[in-house]
Design an enzyme around this catalytic site. Structure first.
Site, PDB file in Angstrom:
ATOM      1  N   GLU A  73       0.946  -1.045   0.007  1.00 54.06           N
ATOM      2  CA  GLU A  73       0.002   0.073   0.165  1.00 54.06           C
ATOM      3  C   GLU A  73       0.664   1.099   0.122  1.00 54.06           C
ATOM      4  O   GLU A  73       1.474   1.532   1.097  1.00 54.06           O
ATOM      5  CB  GLU A  73      -0.701  -0.133   1.394  1.00 54.06           C
ATOM      6  N   CYS A  99      -2.214   9.476   2.614  1.00 54.63           N
ATOM      7  CA  CYS A  99      -1.791   8.778   1.201  1.00 54.63           C
ATOM      8  C   CYS A  99      -2.687   9.332   0.246  1.00 54.63           C
ATOM      9  O   CYS A  99      -2.355   9.306  -0.750  1.00 54.63           O
ATOM     10  CB  CYS A  99      -1.334   7.467   1.462  1.00 54.63           C
TER      11      CYS A  99
END
Length: 456
Positions: free
Chosen positions: A209, A243
């Site tokens: 990720e 993010c």
């Protein structure tokens, strides 16, 4: 902690088949939720010490997501874990076919610093739900959150099933040298490459990720006031250290001035200029990231903001205008409270520019035009996103979360998370009742015709 010993203990415990018992998984998740609930104040204190992050924001962006993930797993685990019957083709008659979900084994979760609780625990929840053992390596950067996680997990759970190992780069390096059945990493793309390379030595599957520069399209037909409000909330939540935050805006030229003023007004209302961190705005995580972000701001292109305070690691929400794709701030993910705005007149040109870059983790579109929305969604590859909103796709457990290309490999959350840590074993179960001769010697033209009939 003796890493090799823990890995061996977890391997032995997994091989005992104890974790394959669904009731044990459910009880483990219930226990985790109880521990989190009983110690919420400790979690709030630790993260405030590291980030100056308020209780409200911690609950909204961390604990609520964890509780939702636990509740979802507990409610659905028996269904997810069931053997599934599938149809059998005529060529294998008489037989039945089914798929058995089985856990992968021992799992390593390496998490990031920006949301230290949920990025450590949500992958672990999925792994436990799937029947694995788990070692969590939290980021050492927010050391108070790392300590409280380690204290509460390691005190309340057997390390052969679930434990936390603290440490820096040396500890992570040693962990990556062990043989795992799966590694789950959240963090930057450069470090993701290191993890991927280390995992390859043991042919260990990896979920990465990562991140990237997530674009946000703002088209002329949007509701400018609501668009500005939603973008400001999404961009400056956690001081931009998210993010999937909008990394930059792509705004139709005709509404650029109006949108800039609307965003400025929202910032002034919700983030009034102050050299002190208030309860609605968190610190930059450390001096290194503060210095990095400060150096990224082109002072000649500031539309609003730009004030900084090194003592408090404070960077005012900052708007940049007159930005183009060649500017230095467009090279790397910002990961902070700086919002560049690129205006455009030709949508095709902008789409082409984005497609020339690495695939982003997220993408957002603010518009009412279904044709343009469809065009953007179909032509640009990205992990996930939202229309007329930002960030909140993360909160829907029915939407897999993950990147593509340089922004990540694999996905998780809810059933997708269970799948990430599960091997689906395929079984064809044949009867002794009847045995056709078509597959056996001698091979004849007739048998070939029969096979063609059965298989084509």
């Amino acid at each position: 902690m003796d890493i090799q010993k823990i890995v061996q203990q977890q391997k032995s415990f997994f091989n005992s088949n104890a974790t394959k018992e669904v009731n044990l998984r459910i009880e483990t998740l219930k226990k985790l939720k109880l521990i989190l609930k009983e110690n919420e104040d400790k979690f709030y204190t630790a993260i405030y010490t590291d980030f100056k992050k308020s209780q409200f924001e911690t609950y909204l962006t961390e604990l609520s997501l964890i509780y939702n993930e636990i509740n979802d797993a507990i409610s659905n685990l028996k269904k997810w874990s069931k053997q599934k019957r599938v149809s059998t083709n005529l060529a294998n008659f008489p037989a039945k076919s089914y798929i058995i979900p089985e856990p992968l084994g021992i799992i390593l979760v390496i998490s990031a610093w920006n949301y230290p609780y949920q990025l450590s625990l949500i992958p672990a929840i999925s792994a436990i739900a799937a029947g694995n053992t788990v070692v969590i390596k939290p980021s050492e950067i927010p050391n108070n959150t790392s300590k409280i996680l380690a204290e509460l997990i390691n005190t309340n759970f057997d390390e052969k099933h679930l434990c936390i190992i603290e440490g820096g780069v040396e500890t992570t390096t040693e962990l990556l040298q062990q043989k795992w059945d799966k590694i789950f990493f959240t963090g930057s793309t450069p470090v993701g490459k290191i993890v991927y390379k280390a995992a390859a030595e043991n042919l260990t599957p990896v979920t990465l990720e990562l991140g990237g520069k997530s674009p946000t399209f703002v088209l002329a037909d949007c509701n400018i006031k609501i668009t500005a409000k939603r973008i400001v909330w999404a961009k400056f939540l956690n001081a931009g250290q998210t993010c999937i935050a909008p990394d930059y805006l792509l705004v139709e030229k005709s509404i650029e001035s109006e949108l800039l003023e609307a965003i400025k007004k929202e910032i002034q209302e919700f983030y009034p200029l102050s050299e002190n961190i208030n309860e609605n705005y968190v610190q930059i995580v450390n001096d290194k990231n503060f210095d990095r972000l400060k150096q990224m701001i082109p002072t000649d292109k500031i539309y609003y903001g730009g004030e900084t305070n090194v003592k408090n690691r404070f960077i005012q929400p900052t708007l940049l205008h007159n930005i183009n794709f060649e500017d230095s701030i467009m090279e790397d993910e910002i990961f902070g409270p700086i919002l560049p705005i690129i205006s455009f007149e030709n949508l095709e040109d902008v789409i082409t520019k984005i497609k020339e870059r690495e695939k982003p983790l997220s993408l957002y579109v603010y518009s009412k035009n279904k044709i343009i929305i469809k065009k953007i969604l179909n032509e640009i590859s990205f992990g996930g996103g939202a229309i007329n909103e930002s960030l909140v796709h993360l909160s829907n457990p029915n939407l897999p979360f993950g990147g593509v290309g340089a922004s990540g490999i694999g996905s998780y959350h809810s059933k997708t998370g269970f799948d990430t840590f599960t091997h689906y074993k395929s079984i064809l179960h044949k009867s002794f009742f009847f045995e056709p001769s078509v597959k056996y010697l001698p091979f004849t033209k007739l048998k070939k015709k029969i096979l063609k009939f059965l298989l084509e």
